[in-house]
Design a protein around this motif. Structure first.
Motif, PDB file in Angstrom:
ATOM      1  N   VAL A   1       0.632  -1.110   0.207  1.00 30.07           N
ATOM      2  CA  VAL A   1      -0.012  -0.007  -0.107  1.00 30.07           C
ATOM      3  C   VAL A   1       0.980   1.382  -0.012  1.00 30.07           C
ATOM      4  CG1 VAL A   1      -1.757   1.247   1.236  1.00 30.07           C
ATOM      5  CG2 VAL A   1      -1.667  -1.148   1.367  1.00 30.07           C
ATOM      6  N   PHE A   2       0.842   2.241  -0.848  1.00 28.29           N
ATOM      7  CA  PHE A   2       1.673   3.169  -1.254  1.00 28.29           C
ATOM      8  C   PHE A   2       1.125   4.216  -0.493  1.00 28.29           C
ATOM      9  CE2 PHE A   2       3.063   0.456  -4.428  1.00 28.29           C
ATOM     10  CZ  PHE A   2       4.135   0.173  -4.281  1.00 28.29           C
ATOM     11  N   SER A   3       0.890   3.986   0.766  1.00 27.35           N
ATOM     12  CA  SER A   3       0.479   5.346   1.874  1.00 27.35           C
ATOM     13  C   SER A   3       1.740   5.979   2.264  1.00 27.35           C
ATOM     14  CB  SER A   3      -0.207   4.758   2.917  1.00 27.35           C
ATOM     15  OG  SER A   3       0.408   3.462   3.423  1.00 27.35           O
ATOM     16  N   HIS A   4       1.411   6.955   3.039  1.00 28.54           N
ATOM     17  CA  HIS A   4       2.418   7.677   3.587  1.00 28.54           C
ATOM     18  C   HIS A   4       2.585   7.349   5.346  1.00 28.54           C
ATOM     19  CE1 HIS A   4       1.802   9.988  -0.051  1.00 28.54           C
ATOM     20  NE2 HIS A   4       3.187  10.338   0.158  1.00 28.54           N
ATOM     21  N   PRO A   5       3.624   6.645   5.812  1.00 27.64           N
ATOM     22  CA  PRO A   5       4.464   5.712   5.059  1.00 27.64           C
ATOM     23  C   PRO A   5       3.911   4.507   4.380  1.00 27.64           C
ATOM     24  CG  PRO A   5       4.644   5.334   7.201  1.00 27.64           C
ATOM     25  CD  PRO A   5       3.688   6.448   7.267  1.00 27.64           C
ATOM     26  N   PRO A   6       4.739   3.834   3.535  1.00 29.70           N
ATOM     27  CA  PRO A   6       3.859   2.817   2.900  1.00 29.70           C
ATOM     28  C   PRO A   6       3.993   1.501   3.742  1.00 29.70           C
ATOM     29  CG  PRO A   6       6.052   3.014   1.931  1.00 29.70           C
ATOM     30  CD  PRO A   6       5.844   4.180   2.932  1.00 29.70           C
ATOM     31  N   ILE A   7       3.084   0.526   3.384  1.00 35.51           N
ATOM     32  CA  ILE A   7       3.118  -0.738   4.020  1.00 35.51           C
ATOM     33  C   ILE A   7       3.356  -1.725   2.921  1.00 35.51           C
ATOM     34  CG2 ILE A   7       1.093  -2.588   4.892  1.00 35.51           C
ATOM     35  CD1 ILE A   7      -0.265  -0.160   6.233  1.00 35.51           C
ATOM     36  N   ALA A   8       3.909  -2.873   3.625  1.00 34.74           N
ATOM     37  CA  ALA A   8       4.083  -3.926   2.462  1.00 34.74           C
ATOM     38  C   ALA A   8       4.008  -5.375   3.217  1.00 34.74           C
ATOM     39  CB  ALA A   8       5.496  -3.945   1.890  1.00 34.74           C
ATOM     40  N   ALA A   9       3.859  -6.437   2.652  1.00 36.33           N
ATOM     41  CA  ALA A   9       3.327  -7.722   3.212  1.00 36.33           C
ATOM     42  C   ALA A   9       3.588  -8.715   2.297  1.00 36.33           C
ATOM     43  CB  ALA A   9       2.033  -7.664   3.987  1.00 36.33           C
ATOM     44  N   VAL A  10       3.996 -10.020   3.235  1.00 37.15           N
ATOM     45  CA  VAL A  10       3.710 -11.312   2.412  1.00 37.15           C
ATOM     46  C   VAL A  10       3.182 -12.389   3.178  1.00 37.15           C
ATOM     47  CG1 VAL A  10       5.970 -11.623   2.616  1.00 37.15           C
ATOM     48  CG2 VAL A  10       4.832 -12.674   0.695  1.00 37.15           C
ATOM     49  N   GLY A  11       2.601 -13.301   2.987  1.00 38.18           N
ATOM     50  CA  GLY A  11       2.288 -14.451   3.741  1.00 38.18           C
ATOM     51  C   GLY A  11       1.091 -14.159   4.549  1.00 38.18           C
ATOM     52  N   LEU A  12       1.095 -14.965   5.801  1.00 35.06           N
ATOM     53  CA  LEU A  12       0.165 -14.808   6.594  1.00 35.06           C
ATOM     54  C   LEU A  12       0.254 -13.752   7.917  1.00 35.06           C
ATOM     55  CD1 LEU A  12      -0.429 -18.626   7.690  1.00 35.06           C
ATOM     56  CD2 LEU A  12      -1.565 -17.341   5.943  1.00 35.06           C
ATOM     57  N   THR A  13      -0.850 -13.066   8.167  1.00 36.02           N
ATOM     58  CA  THR A  13      -1.028 -12.256   9.335  1.00 36.02           C
ATOM     59  C   THR A  13      -0.643 -12.795  10.668  1.00 36.02           C
ATOM     60  OG1 THR A  13      -3.164 -12.196   9.619  1.00 36.02           O
ATOM     61  CG2 THR A  13      -2.306 -10.647   8.041  1.00 36.02           C
TER      62      THR A  13
END
Length: 454
Positions: free
Chosen positions: A349-361
């Motif tokens: 998510v290119f928010s301010h600041p950005p979020i990035a993820a892979v796999g299970l929460t």
């Protein structure tokens, strides 16, 4: 119905829709020797290139200079005479979209793919009628028409814009309400906020970015509030009415009528299936209007396939491209048919600041694995320290306690997506926490926190 022998068809493949998935499938099929045509009623490139992730990221870059220029003062730079001109940014972005549109068309033409710049619909199992009235036949048909923004119906909803129109505004609104809680809503909330708009994000639910880890969602909410973005949860629109002298009267369910310059909806996307004549070919749709496909992107009709957002599997450009590649290789290539693995897909998510993820929460891992280990790093990036910015980053690693395997990595930090791309390879490959621990850090970086987690 036409004969099944390919020589009796005008084309081996006819693709409807020239977005990321359709272009990749058409190009690869042609490279395999197929005679291919593609119909596109708008511009070649699709949502991502023309009115989505590419121009959006350019606006994100432009917006981030607002913070960078403030921070630069603590690094010794004088920035007193800086001005921002929206029209310059808007036009430069649109010019680059034109450039990319041309490159996509050139790619298809270089592979001898015939392009019809008009709408197409199915009139039979193998027959396609173009808007010009011309009818052609194809041995295989691929639907890659993507999706469009959804705007709920209520009084005055036609006055709201969507992300499609956001790239063409003549001026930045002084006050804007953005409806939605997903990545598009949060990204544009950050963009408009950095450009000086007073932003209110309205969500009918009680949380943002539901598919992301709770800790990251909470951190983004905290930082966004500090930046001046207002949030209203469990709130719906009652009406939007134009003002006589510009702007709109907006009534929400939880407060009095207010006046804003613009209302934008980012409340999900719906598959583009209307007017395609899918019923004429017997193609089945799902409950949300999506085209139902199997693991090989094949519909219930043997020779008709669909890839990308129109199937409502995973609405991400790289996924559509992989699906298009797999379809073309499997149907026209000299390979064993293969399917795209939709598990463990990284996203940002290119928010301010950005979020990035892979796999299970963390929550998903506890539900599916039971016994897990969670490692975190909550830190203030070095650049923020010197800039006097109190923004903190958060990295989280989720592991299966039974074998130390990493099942999820989540981060909110500057350049999170750039770091996540490499980290996603490790998670996809099934590496363990010990593998990360055994890797020497690159110092000083934010990314080194990934191999120093405790």
């Amino acid at each position: 119905m036409a004969d099944q022998d390919s020589e009796n068809y005008d084309y081996d493949l006819f693709t409807i829709g020239a977005g990321s998935g359709g272009v990749r499938a058409s190009r690869v099929a042609a490279a395999h020797g197929a005679k291919v045509a593609v119909a596109e009623e708008h511009r070649v490139g699709g949502t991502c290139v023309i009115r989505g992730c590419v121009p959006k990221k350019m606006l994100v870059y432009g917006a981030h200079f607002a913070e960078d220029l403030k921070d630069a003062r603590n690094f010794g730079w004088s920035t007193d005479d800086i001005e921002f001109d929206w029209i310059t940014l808007r036009d430069n972005v649109l010019n680059d979209v034109d450039r990319l549109n041309g490159l996509y068309e050139e790619t298809l033409e270089n592979h001898n793919v015939e392009i019809f710049h008009e709408r197409a619909e199915l009139v039979g199992p193998h027959e396609i009628r173009l808007a010009s009235g011309k009818t052609v036949t194809a041995r295989y048909i691929l639907i890659a028409t993507g999706a469009r923004p959804h705007v709920p119906e209520f009084e005055g909803s036609e006055h709201a814009i969507t992300s499609n129109e956001a790239f063409h505004l003549d001026e930045i609104p002084k006050k804007i309400i953005i409806a939605g809680g997903g990545y598009i809503a949060n990204e544009f909330a950050g963009i408009f906020n950095e450009f000086g708009s007073k932003v209110c994000l309205v969500n009918r639910g009680d949380q943002l970015l539901r598919s992301y880890d709770e800790a990251l969602r909470d951190r983004l909410l905290q930082i966004s509030i500090i930046k001046g973005i207002e949030f209203k949860f469990n709130t719906v629109f009652k009406y939007i009415k134009p003002c006589d002298d510009g702007g709109f009267h907006v009534k929400l369910s939880d407060n009095d009528e207010e006046i804003v310059d613009l209302v934008m909806f980012a409340t999900g996307r719906v598959p583009n299936v209307e007017g395609l004549g899918l019923g004429n070919a017997g193609v089945e749709l799902g409950e949300k209007g999506e085209i139902k496909v199997d693991e090989f992107s094949k519909t219930n009709v043997d020779h008709i396939y669909a890839v990308g957002d129109v199937t409502d599997r995973v609405q991400l450009t790289p996924v559509a491209i992989r699906e298009g590649q797999a379809f073309a290789d499997s149907v026209f290539g000299d390979v064993e048919p293969y399917a795209v693995d939709h598990s463990c897909i990284p996203s940002a998510v290119f928010s301010h600041p950005p979020i990035a993820a892979v796999g299970l929460t963390e929550g998903q891992a506890r539900n599916s694995l039971g016994n897990i280990k969670v490692y975190q790093s909550d830190f203030r990036p070095m650049k923020n320290v010197l800039a006097g910015r109190n923004e903190r980053s958060l990295f989280k690693m989720v592991c299966d306690a039974a074998n130390d395997r990493i099942v999820g990595i989540h981060m909110i930090a500057p350049e999170a997506a750039e770091m996540m791309q490499a980290a996603a390879v490790a998670v996809k490959a099934g590496l363990t926490k010990a593998d990360f621990d055994a890797t020497t850090a690159i110092h000083p970086t934010m990314a080194e926190e990934l191999v120093l987690l405790r």
